[in-house]
Scaffold this motif. Structure first.
Motif, PDB file in Angstrom:
ATOM      1  N   GLN A  18      59.635  53.169 112.289  1.00 11.36           N
ATOM      2  CA  GLN A  18      59.457  52.633 113.643  1.00 11.36           C
ATOM      3  C   GLN A  18      58.734  51.283 113.632  1.00 11.36           C
ATOM      4  O   GLN A  18      57.818  51.042 114.429  1.00 11.36           O
ATOM      5  N   VAL A  19      59.163  50.428 112.734  1.00 10.08           N
ATOM      6  CA  VAL A  19      58.606  49.070 112.675  1.00 10.08           C
ATOM      7  C   VAL A  19      59.063  48.302 113.913  1.00 10.08           C
ATOM      8  O   VAL A  19      60.263  48.283 114.228  1.00 10.08           O
ATOM      9  N   PRO A  20      58.157  47.662 114.651  1.00  6.63           N
ATOM     10  CA  PRO A  20      58.525  47.018 115.927  1.00  6.63           C
ATOM     11  C   PRO A  20      59.207  45.662 115.759  1.00  6.63           C
ATOM     12  O   PRO A  20      58.677  44.622 116.133  1.00  6.63           O
ATOM     13  N   TYR A  52      61.783  45.104 103.084  1.00  6.71           N
ATOM     14  CA  TYR A  52      60.912  45.858 103.989  1.00  6.71           C
ATOM     15  C   TYR A  52      59.517  45.241 103.997  1.00  6.71           C
ATOM     16  O   TYR A  52      58.919  45.048 105.074  1.00  6.71           O
ATOM     17  N   GLU A  53      58.981  44.955 102.827  1.00  6.70           N
ATOM     18  CA  GLU A  53      57.639  44.384 102.729  1.00  6.70           C
ATOM     19  C   GLU A  53      57.554  43.056 103.468  1.00  6.70           C
ATOM     20  O   GLU A  53      56.583  42.784 104.189  1.00  6.70           O
ATOM     21  N   PHE A  54      58.573  42.231 103.312  1.00  5.35           N
ATOM     22  CA  PHE A  54      58.596  40.935 104.006  1.00  5.35           C
ATOM     23  C   PHE A  54      58.644  41.124 105.526  1.00  5.35           C
ATOM     24  O   PHE A  54      57.859  40.517 106.266  1.00  5.35           O
ATOM     25  N   LEU A  55      59.550  41.985 105.992  1.00  3.28           N
ATOM     26  CA  LEU A  55      59.738  42.136 107.425  1.00  3.28           C
ATOM     27  C   LEU A  55      58.565  42.832 108.093  1.00  3.28           C
ATOM     28  O   LEU A  55      58.160  42.456 109.205  1.00  3.28           O
ATOM     29  N   VAL A  56      57.984  43.843 107.450  1.00  6.79           N
ATOM     30  CA  VAL A  56      56.886  44.563 108.080  1.00  6.79           C
ATOM     31  C   VAL A  56      55.683  43.640 108.263  1.00  6.79           C
ATOM     32  O   VAL A  56      54.887  43.803 109.199  1.00  6.79           O
ATOM     33  N   ASN A  57      55.568  42.640 107.421  1.00  4.38           N
ATOM     34  CA  ASN A  57      54.489  41.667 107.580  1.00  4.38           C
ATOM     35  C   ASN A  57      54.812  40.617 108.636  1.00  4.38           C
ATOM     36  O   ASN A  57      53.917  39.879 109.057  1.00  4.38           O
ATOM     37  N   ARG A  58      56.075  40.536 109.061  1.00  5.33           N
ATOM     38  CA  ARG A  58      56.446  39.663 110.167  1.00  5.33           C
ATOM     39  C   ARG A  58      56.173  40.351 111.506  1.00  5.33           C
ATOM     40  O   ARG A  58      56.158  39.702 112.547  1.00  5.33           O
ATOM     41  N   LEU A  76      58.428  35.361 101.338  1.00  6.04           N
ATOM     42  CA  LEU A  76      59.372  36.202 100.602  1.00  6.04           C
ATOM     43  C   LEU A  76      58.931  36.364  99.151  1.00  6.04           C
ATOM     44  O   LEU A  76      58.990  37.470  98.595  1.00  6.04           O
ATOM     45  N   LYS A  77      58.486  35.281  98.536  1.00  6.85           N
ATOM     46  CA  LYS A  77      58.041  35.355  97.142  1.00  6.85           C
ATOM     47  C   LYS A  77      56.814  36.254  97.008  1.00  6.85           C
ATOM     48  O   LYS A  77      56.690  37.019  96.045  1.00  6.85           O
ATOM     49  N   LYS A  78      55.892  36.171  97.981  1.00  3.19           N
ATOM     50  CA  LYS A  78      54.716  37.036  97.948  1.00  3.19           C
ATOM     51  C   LYS A  78      55.117  38.498  98.091  1.00  3.19           C
ATOM     52  O   LYS A  78      54.577  39.374  97.403  1.00  3.19           O
ATOM     53  N   ALA A  79      56.083  38.770  98.973  1.00  8.33           N
ATOM     54  CA  ALA A  79      56.584  40.139  99.122  1.00  8.33           C
ATOM     55  C   ALA A  79      57.246  40.603  97.830  1.00  8.33           C
ATOM     56  O   ALA A  79      57.099  41.766  97.422  1.00  8.33           O
ATOM     57  N   LEU A 110      67.336  48.849 106.712  1.00  5.18           N
ATOM     58  CA  LEU A 110      67.368  49.261 108.118  1.00  5.18           C
ATOM     59  C   LEU A 110      66.907  50.705 108.277  1.00  5.18           C
ATOM     60  O   LEU A 110      66.199  51.040 109.230  1.00  5.18           O
ATOM     61  N   TYR A 111      67.300  51.549 107.342  1.00  5.84           N
ATOM     62  CA  TYR A 111      66.869  52.953 107.378  1.00  5.84           C
ATOM     63  C   TYR A 111      65.350  53.036 107.316  1.00  5.84           C
ATOM     64  O   TYR A 111      64.717  53.757 108.100  1.00  5.84           O
TER      65      TYR A 111
END
Length: 483
Positions: free
Chosen positions: A292-294, A476-482, A388-391, A285-286
């Motif tokens: 500032q990921v949307p 982070y990697e997974f979510l930023v790609n979402r 998730l596996k790719k991340a 979350l930090y």
């Protein structure tokens, strides 16, 4: 994180600089040798011919370092090799007492970021509690400046934000119980929110009792200190998801095993790390808020220690969870799933897009795949699990998916309650996941058992020793790609 990352369009000729060279390089590019005298260029050429991967040239007023990228099967493995090269380079920088370094990438895009990631994570030091100046070692490396046509200031600052999240998680995991009880843990999460830009609500004992969170309350019964349930929310304007992602983290700040006491020193002496799942949630979350990921993301961390004192819950007890399910407690050392069960049922109120939970949950997961990866399982669509596996591959926090076949439900059957809290000797990580599954109705969910990689008792390249911050970079990697 004390190490500062910055971007520059170019580097001064007299600066301490590391050049990342393509695999198979036999001659130095002009960019990497403009100020080298002929004997130095000859020396580097000889080292390259001898297949050296890390070369140092002392220019007296400054240092030049050359890292040769590895020829790997995939870009993900090549990036991981550069992170490890960053770890090796740090030893030379430390010996040379280098305070500022320019990183010049002359290979594939992203090379400077990967090398800097390995350098920065190696440079991490837990401040600790030493008072003797002789025993305290101040970090020498203070600043990394990244240079390359594939970079810009935003990319470098994004990496800095992620690394700050990892270091926050490491700091929390490394703190002992007398410096980080459940209340202090919640307060540290709130401080992180104030700094990064997410809101925090801390539920105290009275509110937890009012919600009838039977799992969290049962584990807390033997403790002289009250539990907490921390709700973190990052909801930026323009968030691209209409339904939030919810991250749930186990927050057992110390685990004695309760009345099912752990052996010591075989395992109890490192049980300050049993809140690493909660640390991963706040670290993620930090990073999201700092960058500032949307995305709208919520974090839930139930926290307590697990002790055998006072009115400690006992094997054979039957408890009623927040969801209303009853659980027969067969082993008080299977406590993490009780906290998580309450939090996963609580997550339903948010109508989430996806729920991810993180926990140092089972020795079975550690024995199955070791510290080299993370066990995962869940009910999410195959597309989500593949993402998730790719991340995990991109960050080298690799995932191994375990099955949740219906037959495993038999492992947690109880004669007197809906379920019991521990399975058979076989498939222990899966039966723990099967337990959690009972509290995840109504939304897709993935569970991550980080028992092995969350805390290391011996140094391991850039992951270091102690708390590793495992799962922050992956998530982070997974979510930023979402987004």
């Amino acid at each position: 994180m004390s190490l500062h990352l910055a971007y520059a369009a170019d580097f001064p000729s007299t600066a301490n600089t590391v050049f990342i060279l393509p695999a198979g390089t036999t001659e130095l590019p002009v960019t990497a040798s403009a100020d080298l005298p002929a004997p130095a260029r000859q020396y580097v050429a000889e080292q390259l011919a001898a297949d050296s991967k890390l070369i140092r040239v002392n220019q007296y007023s400054h240092q030049h370092y050359y890292v040769v990228a590895a020829d790997k099967k995939t870009p993900d493995l090549a990036a991981e090799a550069l992170r490890k090269s960053g770890h090796q380079l740090h030893a030379l920088l430390k010996a040379d007492k280098v305070e500022e370094l320019f990183v010049c990438n002359l290979t594939t895009p992203g090379g400077a970021l990967a090398l800097a990631e390995g350098l920065a994570l190696t440079a991490y030091q837990f401040e600790g509690y030493k008072t003797d100046e002789k025993s305290r070692e101040a970090p020498k490396l203070q600043r990394l400046t990244l240079v390359g046509p594939d970079l810009d200031a935003d990319k470098v600052q994004e990496l800095a934000g992620v690394l700050e999240g990892v270091c926050l998680a490491r700091d929390l995991v490394n703190a002992p119980l007398n410096k980080l009880n459940a209340i202090q843990f919640a307060e540290r999460m709130a401080e992180a929110g104030e700094k990064a830009g997410f809101t925090t609500e801390i539920l105290d004992l009275v509110r937890i009792e009012a919600l009838r969170m039977g799992g969290l309350l049962a584990v807390n019964q033997g403790s002289p200190e009250p539990p907490t349930f921390t709700i973190m929310e990052y909801k930026p304007e323009g968030a691209r998801n209409s339904k939030p992602y919810v991250l749930v983290g186990k927050g057992v700040v110390f685990d004695t095993g309760g009345l099912s006491l752990k052996p010591t020193p075989a395992s109890m002496d490192m049980m300050k790390c049993d809140m690493a799942g909660g640390a991963a949630v706040v670290g993620t979350l930090y990073a999201l808020a700092k960058n500032q990921v949307p995305l709208h993301v919520i974090g839930l961390v139930p926290a307590t220690d697990n002790r055998p004192g006072g009115l400690a819950f006992a094997p054979g007890d039957v408890i009623t969870m927040y969801s209303g399910l009853t659980v027969e407690v067969m082993n008080t050392d299977a406590e993490g799933r009780l906290l998580l069960g309450d939090a996963l049922a609580f997550a339903r109120k948010y109508d989430p897009e996806l729920v991810l939970d993180f926990a140092t949950l089972t020795g079975a997961a550690a024995r199955a795949i070791g510290k080299e990866g993370i066990v995962c399982m869940g009910t999410a669509e195959e597309e989500t699990l593949l993402a998730l596996k790719k991340a995990g591959n991109r960050t080298h926090e690799r995932l191994v998916e375990f099955p949740l076949w219906d037959e495993y439900a038999d492992h947690i059957k109880s004669d007197i309650a809906d379920i019991n809290n521990i399975g058979k000797a076989e498939a222990g990580a899966i039966s723990a996941g099967k337990f959690l599954e009972r509290f995840t109705e109504g939304y897709p969910w993935v569970h991550f058992d980080i028992a092995a990689p969350a805390y290391l008792t011996a140094p391991d390249s850039y992951r270091g020793k102690g708390g590793t911050g495992t799962a922050v970079r992956l998530t982070y990697e997974f979510l930023v790609n979402r987004a």
